[in-house]
Design a protein around this motif. Structure first.
Motif, PDB file in Angstrom:
ATOM      1  N   ALA A  45       0.846  -1.195   0.000  1.00  0.00           N
ATOM      2  CA  ALA A  45       0.000   0.000   0.000  1.00  0.00           C
ATOM      3  C   ALA A  45       0.881   1.244   0.000  1.00  0.00           C
ATOM      4  CB  ALA A  45      -0.898  -0.003   1.236  1.00  0.00           C
ATOM      5  N   VAL A  46       0.444   2.257  -0.742  1.00  0.00           N
ATOM      6  CA  VAL A  46       1.195   3.510  -0.794  1.00  0.00           C
ATOM      7  C   VAL A  46       0.509   4.504   0.134  1.00  0.00           C
ATOM      8  CG1 VAL A  46       2.005   5.416  -2.237  1.00  0.00           C
ATOM      9  CG2 VAL A  46       1.972   3.083  -3.145  1.00  0.00           C
ATOM     10  N   LYS A  47       1.253   4.963   1.124  1.00  0.00           N
ATOM     11  CA  LYS A  47       0.734   5.958   2.060  1.00  0.00           C
ATOM     12  C   LYS A  47       1.012   7.342   1.496  1.00  0.00           C
ATOM     13  CE  LYS A  47       0.808   5.179   6.450  1.00  0.00           C
ATOM     14  NZ  LYS A  47      -0.558   4.896   6.739  1.00  0.00           N
ATOM     15  N   ASN A  48       0.170   8.272   1.834  1.00  0.00           N
ATOM     16  CA  ASN A  48       0.355   9.662   1.428  1.00  0.00           C
ATOM     17  C   ASN A  48       1.324  10.317   2.407  1.00  0.00           C
ATOM     18  OD1 ASN A  48       0.058  12.030   0.021  1.00  0.00           O
ATOM     19  ND2 ASN A  48      -1.830  12.608   1.053  1.00  0.00           N
ATOM     20  N   ASN A  49       2.599   9.897   2.310  1.00  0.00           N
ATOM     21  CA  ASN A  49       3.601  10.387   3.247  1.00  0.00           C
ATOM     22  C   ASN A  49       4.835  10.885   2.504  1.00  0.00           C
ATOM     23  OD1 ASN A  49       5.064   8.124   2.471  1.00  0.00           O
ATOM     24  ND2 ASN A  49       4.618   6.979   4.326  1.00  0.00           N
ATOM     25  N   GLN A  50       5.891  11.169   3.240  1.00  0.00           N
ATOM     26  CA  GLN A  50       7.084  11.755   2.636  1.00  0.00           C
ATOM     27  C   GLN A  50       7.912  10.778   1.814  1.00  0.00           C
ATOM     28  OE1 GLN A  50       6.603  11.089   5.946  1.00  0.00           O
ATOM     29  NE2 GLN A  50       8.432  11.560   7.116  1.00  0.00           N
ATOM     30  N   PHE A  51       7.507   9.533   1.704  1.00  0.00           N
ATOM     31  CA  PHE A  51       8.253   8.552   0.922  1.00  0.00           C
ATOM     32  C   PHE A  51       7.592   8.246  -0.418  1.00  0.00           C
ATOM     33  CE2 PHE A  51       8.833   7.494   5.465  1.00  0.00           C
ATOM     34  CZ  PHE A  51      10.163   7.887   5.575  1.00  0.00           C
ATOM     35  N   ALA A  52       6.351   8.671  -0.615  1.00  0.00           N
ATOM     36  CA  ALA A  52       5.615   8.374  -1.839  1.00  0.00           C
ATOM     37  C   ALA A  52       6.260   9.048  -3.047  1.00  0.00           C
ATOM     38  CB  ALA A  52       4.162   8.829  -1.708  1.00  0.00           C
ATOM     39  N   THR A  53       6.227   8.356  -4.175  1.00  0.00           N
ATOM     40  CA  THR A  53       6.722   8.914  -5.432  1.00  0.00           C
ATOM     41  C   THR A  53       5.720   8.582  -6.526  1.00  0.00           C
ATOM     42  OG1 THR A  53       8.018   6.965  -6.059  1.00  0.00           O
ATOM     43  CG2 THR A  53       9.135   8.625  -4.719  1.00  0.00           C
ATOM     44  N   GLU A  54       5.853   9.259  -7.648  1.00  0.00           N
ATOM     45  CA  GLU A  54       4.871   9.061  -8.724  1.00  0.00           C
ATOM     46  C   GLU A  54       5.507   9.335 -10.084  1.00  0.00           C
ATOM     47  OE1 GLU A  54       0.497  10.868  -9.920  1.00  0.00           O
ATOM     48  OE2 GLU A  54       1.149  10.890  -7.836  1.00  0.00           O
ATOM     49  N   ILE A  55       5.085   8.553 -11.056  1.00  0.00           N
ATOM     50  CA  ILE A  55       5.488   8.757 -12.445  1.00  0.00           C
ATOM     51  C   ILE A  55       4.218   8.959 -13.259  1.00  0.00           C
ATOM     52  CG2 ILE A  55       6.364   7.607 -14.527  1.00  0.00           C
ATOM     53  CD1 ILE A  55       8.456   6.241 -12.788  1.00  0.00           C
ATOM     54  N   ILE A  56       4.244   9.945 -14.140  1.00  0.00           N
ATOM     55  CA  ILE A  56       3.157  10.155 -15.096  1.00  0.00           C
ATOM     56  C   ILE A  56       3.743   9.862 -16.479  1.00  0.00           C
ATOM     57  CG2 ILE A  56       1.431  11.751 -16.018  1.00  0.00           C
ATOM     58  CD1 ILE A  56       1.120  11.464 -13.005  1.00  0.00           C
ATOM     59  N   LEU A  57       3.151   8.893 -17.162  1.00  0.00           N
ATOM     60  CA  LEU A  57       3.608   8.558 -18.505  1.00  0.00           C
ATOM     61  C   LEU A  57       3.037   9.548 -19.514  1.00  0.00           C
ATOM     62  CD1 LEU A  57       3.214   4.664 -18.456  1.00  0.00           C
ATOM     63  CD2 LEU A  57       5.290   6.017 -18.062  1.00  0.00           C
ATOM     64  N   GLU A  58       3.627   9.598 -20.693  1.00  0.00           N
ATOM     65  CA  GLU A  58       3.146  10.506 -21.736  1.00  0.00           C
ATOM     66  C   GLU A  58       1.706  10.205 -22.142  1.00  0.00           C
ATOM     67  OE1 GLU A  58       5.854  10.874 -25.023  1.00  0.00           O
ATOM     68  OE2 GLU A  58       7.273  12.013 -23.815  1.00  0.00           O
ATOM     69  N   ASN A  59       1.267   8.947 -21.978  1.00  0.00           N
ATOM     70  CA  ASN A  59      -0.114   8.602 -22.312  1.00  0.00           C
ATOM     71  C   ASN A  59      -1.092   8.989 -21.201  1.00  0.00           C
ATOM     72  OD1 ASN A  59       0.115   6.653 -20.304  1.00  0.00           O
ATOM     73  ND2 ASN A  59       0.117   4.917 -21.705  1.00  0.00           N
ATOM     74  N   GLY A  60      -0.575   9.619 -20.123  1.00  0.00           N
ATOM     75  CA  GLY A  60      -1.424  10.090 -19.028  1.00  0.00           C
ATOM     76  C   GLY A  60      -1.544   9.128 -17.862  1.00  0.00           C
ATOM     77  N   LYS A  61      -1.059   7.895 -18.011  1.00  0.00           N
ATOM     78  CA  LYS A  61      -1.154   6.918 -16.923  1.00  0.00           C
ATOM     79  C   LYS A  61      -0.274   7.355 -15.757  1.00  0.00           C
ATOM     80  CE  LYS A  61      -0.558   2.123 -15.636  1.00  0.00           C
ATOM     81  NZ  LYS A  61      -0.055   0.815 -15.956  1.00  0.00           N
ATOM     82  N   SER A  62      -0.840   7.261 -14.551  1.00  0.00           N
ATOM     83  CA  SER A  62      -0.137   7.618 -13.330  1.00  0.00           C
ATOM     84  C   SER A  62       0.200   6.342 -12.561  1.00  0.00           C
ATOM     85  CB  SER A  62      -1.033   8.519 -12.478  1.00  0.00           C
ATOM     86  OG  SER A  62      -0.492   8.664 -11.199  1.00  0.00           O
ATOM     87  N   MET A  63       1.427   6.269 -12.058  1.00  0.00           N
ATOM     88  CA  MET A  63       1.848   5.128 -11.253  1.00  0.00           C
ATOM     89  C   MET A  63       2.479   5.638  -9.971  1.00  0.00           C
ATOM     90  SD  MET A  63       3.474   2.817 -14.247  1.00  0.00           S
ATOM     91  CE  MET A  63       4.513   4.187 -14.726  1.00  0.00           C
ATOM     92  N   VAL A  64       2.135   5.021  -8.853  1.00  0.00           N
ATOM     93  CA  VAL A  64       2.677   5.449  -7.569  1.00  0.00           C
ATOM     94  C   VAL A  64       3.578   4.357  -6.995  1.00  0.00           C
ATOM     95  CG1 VAL A  64       0.830   7.066  -7.017  1.00  0.00           C
ATOM     96  CG2 VAL A  64       0.606   4.673  -6.351  1.00  0.00           C
ATOM     97  N   PHE A  65       4.493   4.804  -6.138  1.00  0.00           N
ATOM     98  CA  PHE A  65       5.463   3.916  -5.517  1.00  0.00           C
ATOM     99  C   PHE A  65       5.588   4.294  -4.049  1.00  0.00           C
ATOM    100  CE2 PHE A  65       6.426   4.730  -9.909  1.00  0.00           C
ATOM    101  CZ  PHE A  65       6.623   3.464 -10.449  1.00  0.00           C
TER     102      PHE A  65
END
Length: 183
Positions: A45-65
């Motif tokens: 699970a990804v918490k909304n904290n200071q360790f979360a990261t995110e990538i947005i692809l050119e096709n608009g897809k969002s991925m969280v880590f």
């Protein structure tokens, strides 16, 4: 006459480039849903904290880590994917910042969800202040590409032991939550 026509044509072309550039859509991070968002790599699970990261692809897809190390592992495994932008959280404010503009601190004792031990800061001076108080090495976005991205195996072992002692996932959740005095 030719010179005037050429000048008008050149101004028109430059104006089109300026207009096209102004129409470029700003890419912003997507809010994390702690109930449903899972890390693309480790599926925690990804918490909304200071360790979360995110990538947005050119096709608009969002991925969280859940850890910047997971984001870099995904990047290494998906070199063919077109990334429009990537974001990290400021360690202190927990606000999103563009990964390219952040300053980073690595130190083996820093506790992060997947034990990659890298945290991010909006300002270099905040990162340096953290290092002055707690130790560590200052990294830039460019240096992250050459970072080893190895997990702190001692910390992983410690997390697993804690999970066993606490009877499962609740123990892992507790261990992964960061406490200020853990570094």
């Amino acid at each position: 006459m030719k010179h005037k026509l050429l000048k008008t044509l050149l101004i028109t072309i430059l104006s089109l480039f300026v207009i096209a550039g102004c129409g470029k859509k700003e890419i912003k991070p997507v809010a994390i849903n702690e109930k449903t968002d899972k890390c693309e790599i480790c599926h925690m699970a990804v918490k909304n904290n200071q360790f979360a990261t995110e990538i947005i692809l050119e096709n608009g897809k969002s991925m969280v880590f859940d850890d910047i190390g997971c984001m870099y592992k995904w990047k290494k495994e998906n070199k063919d994917k077109k990334i429009a932008n990537s974001f990290v959280k400021d360690y202190d404010s927990k606000e999103w910042i563009e990964a390219e503009t952040a300053s980073y601190v690595y130190d083996k004792p820093i506790r992060t969800p997947m034990a990659y031990n890298v945290i991010s800061f909006t300002d270099k001076k905040d990162a340096q202040s953290f290092i002055d108080k707690n130790g560590g090495s200052l990294l830039t976005y460019d240096k992250l590409s050459n970072h080893s991205w190895e997990k702190n195996e001692e910390m992983v072992k410690e997390m697993k032991e804690k999970m066993k002692m606490d009877g499962g996932k609740d123990g892992m959740k507790m261990e992964m939550e960061h406490s200020e005095d853990s570094h």
